[in-house]
Design a protein around this motif. Sequence first.
Motif, PDB file in Angstrom:
ATOM      1  N   ARG A  29      33.191  37.944  37.062  1.00  0.00           N
ATOM      2  CA  ARG A  29      32.757  37.357  35.791  1.00  0.00           C
ATOM      3  C   ARG A  29      32.649  38.379  34.677  1.00  0.00           C
ATOM      4  N   THR A  30      32.100  39.559  35.001  1.00  0.00           N
ATOM      5  CA  THR A  30      31.755  40.496  33.930  1.00  0.00           C
ATOM      6  C   THR A  30      32.764  41.621  33.764  1.00  0.00           C
ATOM      7  N   TYR A  31      33.728  41.730  34.672  1.00  0.00           N
ATOM      8  CA  TYR A  31      34.694  42.827  34.576  1.00  0.00           C
ATOM      9  C   TYR A  31      36.114  42.292  34.446  1.00  0.00           C
ATOM     10  N   THR A  32      36.479  41.386  35.347  1.00  0.00           N
ATOM     11  CA  THR A  32      37.843  40.840  35.348  1.00  0.00           C
ATOM     12  C   THR A  32      38.021  39.794  34.250  1.00  0.00           C
ATOM     13  N   GLY A  33      36.946  39.007  34.027  1.00  0.00           N
ATOM     14  CA  GLY A  33      37.054  37.926  33.050  1.00  0.00           C
ATOM     15  C   GLY A  33      37.319  36.574  33.687  1.00  0.00           C
ATOM     16  N   ARG A  34      36.872  36.382  34.937  1.00  0.00           N
ATOM     17  CA  ARG A  34      37.036  35.098  35.600  1.00  0.00           C
ATOM     18  C   ARG A  34      35.942  34.139  35.139  1.00  0.00           C
ATOM     19  N   PRO A  35      36.155  32.842  35.247  1.00  0.00           N
ATOM     20  CA  PRO A  35      37.422  32.259  35.696  1.00  0.00           C
ATOM     21  C   PRO A  35      38.527  32.447  34.659  1.00  0.00           C
ATOM     22  N   SER A  36      39.740  32.645  35.143  1.00  0.00           N
ATOM     23  CA  SER A  36      40.863  32.684  34.197  1.00  0.00           C
ATOM     24  C   SER A  36      41.119  31.245  33.746  1.00  0.00           C
ATOM     25  N   ILE A  37      41.557  31.106  32.514  1.00  0.00           N
ATOM     26  CA  ILE A  37      41.748  29.771  31.945  1.00  0.00           C
ATOM     27  C   ILE A  37      43.050  29.135  32.459  1.00  0.00           C
ATOM     28  N   VAL A  38      43.196  27.838  32.178  1.00  0.00           N
ATOM     29  CA  VAL A  38      44.521  27.226  32.322  1.00  0.00           C
ATOM     30  C   VAL A  38      44.990  26.825  30.922  1.00  0.00           C
ATOM     31  N   THR A  39      46.290  26.867  30.730  1.00  0.00           N
ATOM     32  CA  THR A  39      46.876  26.538  29.434  1.00  0.00           C
ATOM     33  C   THR A  39      47.994  25.520  29.651  1.00  0.00           C
ATOM     34  N   GLU A  40      47.908  24.390  28.954  1.00  0.00           N
ATOM     35  CA  GLU A  40      49.042  23.458  29.025  1.00  0.00           C
ATOM     36  C   GLU A  40      50.102  23.906  28.022  1.00  0.00           C
ATOM     37  N   VAL A  41      51.362  23.857  28.436  1.00  0.00           N
ATOM     38  CA  VAL A  41      52.430  24.416  27.601  1.00  0.00           C
ATOM     39  C   VAL A  41      53.492  23.364  27.277  1.00  0.00           C
ATOM     40  N   PRO A  42      53.190  22.469  26.325  1.00  0.00           N
ATOM     41  CA  PRO A  42      54.086  21.331  26.060  1.00  0.00           C
ATOM     42  C   PRO A  42      55.452  21.728  25.501  1.00  0.00           C
ATOM     43  N   ARG A  43      55.490  22.773  24.685  1.00  0.00           N
ATOM     44  CA  ARG A  43      56.801  23.139  24.110  1.00  0.00           C
ATOM     45  C   ARG A  43      57.715  23.735  25.187  1.00  0.00           C
ATOM     46  N   PHE A  44      57.122  24.515  26.090  1.00  0.00           N
ATOM     47  CA  PHE A  44      57.904  25.021  27.225  1.00  0.00           C
ATOM     48  C   PHE A  44      58.313  23.862  28.139  1.00  0.00           C
ATOM     49  N   ALA A  45      57.387  22.898  28.295  1.00  0.00           N
ATOM     50  CA  ALA A  45      57.625  21.785  29.223  1.00  0.00           C
ATOM     51  C   ALA A  45      58.821  20.931  28.826  1.00  0.00           C
ATOM     52  N   LEU A  67      45.754  36.952  32.066  1.00  0.00           N
ATOM     53  CA  LEU A  67      44.665  37.344  31.160  1.00  0.00           C
ATOM     54  C   LEU A  67      43.574  38.149  31.843  1.00  0.00           C
ATOM     55  N   ASN A  68      43.695  38.326  33.158  1.00  0.00           N
ATOM     56  CA  ASN A  68      42.718  39.164  33.860  1.00  0.00           C
ATOM     57  C   ASN A  68      42.769  40.603  33.347  1.00  0.00           C
ATOM     58  N   HIS A  69      41.648  41.289  33.450  1.00  0.00           N
ATOM     59  CA  HIS A  69      41.649  42.732  33.217  1.00  0.00           C
ATOM     60  C   HIS A  69      42.714  43.373  34.105  1.00  0.00           C
ATOM     61  N   THR A  70      43.459  44.301  33.558  1.00  0.00           N
ATOM     62  CA  THR A  70      44.627  44.991  34.136  1.00  0.00           C
ATOM     63  C   THR A  70      45.894  44.149  34.140  1.00  0.00           C
ATOM     64  N   GLY A  71      45.799  42.869  33.723  1.00  0.00           N
ATOM     65  CA  GLY A  71      47.034  42.164  33.414  1.00  0.00           C
ATOM     66  C   GLY A  71      47.699  41.372  34.507  1.00  0.00           C
ATOM     67  N   SER A  72      47.047  41.214  35.642  1.00  0.00           N
ATOM     68  CA  SER A  72      47.643  40.366  36.680  1.00  0.00           C
ATOM     69  C   SER A  72      46.582  39.924  37.673  1.00  0.00           C
ATOM     70  N   HIS A  73      47.022  39.100  38.634  1.00  0.00           N
ATOM     71  CA  HIS A  73      46.116  38.631  39.687  1.00  0.00           C
ATOM     72  C   HIS A  73      45.653  39.755  40.597  1.00  0.00           C
ATOM     73  N   LYS A  74      46.358  40.872  40.614  1.00  0.00           N
ATOM     74  CA  LYS A  74      46.127  41.917  41.616  1.00  0.00           C
ATOM     75  C   LYS A  74      44.671  42.380  41.668  1.00  0.00           C
ATOM     76  N   ILE A  75      43.986  42.336  40.554  1.00  0.00           N
ATOM     77  CA  ILE A  75      42.616  42.851  40.471  1.00  0.00           C
ATOM     78  C   ILE A  75      41.665  42.096  41.401  1.00  0.00           C
ATOM     79  N   ASN A  76      41.947  40.822  41.689  1.00  0.00           N
ATOM     80  CA  ASN A  76      41.054  40.033  42.554  1.00  0.00           C
ATOM     81  C   ASN A  76      40.873  40.696  43.917  1.00  0.00           C
ATOM     82  N   ASN A  77      41.996  41.011  44.520  1.00  0.00           N
ATOM     83  CA  ASN A  77      42.020  41.612  45.851  1.00  0.00           C
ATOM     84  C   ASN A  77      41.519  43.056  45.802  1.00  0.00           C
ATOM     85  N   VAL A  78      41.902  43.743  44.751  1.00  0.00           N
ATOM     86  CA  VAL A  78      41.588  45.169  44.668  1.00  0.00           C
ATOM     87  C   VAL A  78      40.082  45.416  44.566  1.00  0.00           C
ATOM     88  N   LEU A  79      39.418  44.667  43.726  1.00  0.00           N
ATOM     89  CA  LEU A  79      37.967  44.866  43.596  1.00  0.00           C
ATOM     90  C   LEU A  79      37.282  44.600  44.935  1.00  0.00           C
TER      91      LEU A  79
END
Lengths: 268, 402
Positions: free
Chosen positions: B47-63, B78-90
């Motif tokens: 919560r206080t370092y990574t920034g979880r929960p990460s949001i969801v974004t609907e993308v209609p123009r891409f869709a 949008l996680n700190h360090t830029g990917s999901h990897k931080i979840n496992n690493v911490l």
Amino acid sequence: MTQTVGAEAVIARCRAENRAALVAYLPVGFPDLKTSVRAMEILVEAGADIIEVGVPYSDPLMDGPVIQRAVALALERGSRVADVFTATEAVRAAGAPPLVMLYWNLVLRAGVDRFADRLVASGGGGLITPDLIPDEAAEWIAASDRTGLDRVFLVAPSSTTERLQRVTRACRGFVYAASTMGVTGARSSVGSAARDLVERTRAVTDLPVCVGLGVSTGEQAAEVGSFADGVIVGSALVAALTDREPEEGLAALRTLTEELAQGVRTGR
Amino acid sequence: MTDGRFGAFGGRYVPEALIPALEQLDEARSKAMLDPGFLGELDRLHRTYTGRPSIVTEVPRFAEHCGGARVVLKREDLNHTGSHKINNVLAQALLTQRMGKSRVIAETGAGQHGVATATAAALLGLDCRVYMGRVDTERQALNVARMRMLGAEVVPVSTGSATLKDAINEALRDWVTNVGTTHYLLGTVTGPHPFPEMVRDFHRIIGVEARGQILDLAGRLPDAVIACVGGGSNAMGIFHRFIDDEGVRLVGVEAGGEGIASGRHAARFASSSPGVLHGTFSYLMQDDDGQTIESHSISAGLDYPSVGPEHSYLRDSGRAEYRYATDEQAMRAFELLCRTEGIIPAIESAHALAGAMEVGSELGPESLLLVNLSGRGDKDVHTAARWFGLLDDAAADGGGDA
């Protein structure tokens, strides 16, 4: 084919001479198939008691730089897994039991039973499996029981008594004790960890215990031979063949093997 | 046969010397997952370092390019360090402390896992060494600098194909030598037991959050959950919570590289058979002798000849399906997301987007797709700029990220 002599019998014969056995490793196909086979015959002529025939593998994660380079070169030059059977035949004909050292995926790919049968047919004595623990080896244990091949698993300084029991119960021929934590390669001293490990292993098994990783000189062979049933040498022998013309490499190999054979004969 | 099997896949194909460390790790993580102290600390960091929960974004123009399906992105980028990897690493870094170890080593392909590991090591005061294939240090130069800035030592590995698999070999050699003081902070759902299960559990939060978020947003479960698969950690992370939701298709997208026929790809399921690499039994690109075949992908993070064993199990059991996106298809999806939504994805994640374009076209306008946007594309700007010809000649030859 003549009656084959197993590794355990050879080590017992050495023990009767009050010395450790010299177990010498070289990979097939380095620097080329023909030279590698000749090199293994020279090991036998120069006093090695058991030959550990290595099979080049793309991802040798237990090996240090010397063996990594050698097997990568062998693969580049087209070395194939089936070449190992040419080597085991030659080593058997030269009078020593050949044990094949290889990473497990190569056996899996060939088919465990098929590989075991071909090994028996070519005079091979068994397998040394650095990345296979007995817990995962049900198929190989069945195949080796069926064929009578030796199966050599490894123990390490980090092994608990429980692991030592489990691993040694699964071994046949001898137990491979990795002298230090780490990969293959020459070290300036083999250290007290090896002696401790041999003692701890002997406490749980009657099988011979051979020590590998780090031995490169006659002096070290003598030291390790003073407390182990066998001394395993690999990288130093590979280094003798590295960056030399074949004939020159083979001469250097013979000299080093004679020194190591002398070492195991003076250790006790 | 040991624990840690997913059907026939998984296991522990490692030197005996590593067994005590794997058993110690298995015990530590089993205890930790039941320990409110550990879980509370991990939750606080999320919560206080990574920034979880990460949001969801609907993308209609891409869709609009996905057969008109509704498309929702899970924003792990949008996680700190830029990917999901931080979840496992911490989580693994906290475990390292609990095991009384002071040093972590890691392998990295794209650099995302290496950056996350260097970050956690800095945060928790651990020594850190990262092994990275020399080819990858060149194509991901920015991430090499980031790791060094964070105080990690980065060791380029030149053996073999000089990519991710060789970095793992070197990390395993380091681990077997220094296992008393060192934890191998493995970055994906492969390797010997307990890594595949443990790393999955540490990423499971992705799917847990996303399932709640999409129910809130759309009032129903998605028709398909789509993720890219290299080793497969982001995919296992988002898939796992949906496995029991039988109506939800789980779609993994591998790297098709220059196409299957070219031989230059990392589409393991499209081309290979099971074997052992790096301690686990799973689908593996190998030749007739069992030698590993080098994989190829524009994406360093997907450039791996094997795949996590649980994916092999999900594939063979039919619960998940796997397809591939070529370099070309992934880069088209990459460009589309940039242009239509103002989001620059990691090239790895662009493979999932390419998969969504296909799956959406197949399922049609009524369908709802959840796509794991596993990472952001900052690290890939140079590769992408070269691909699209956006650099002048001098910069294009330079090799490093500007």
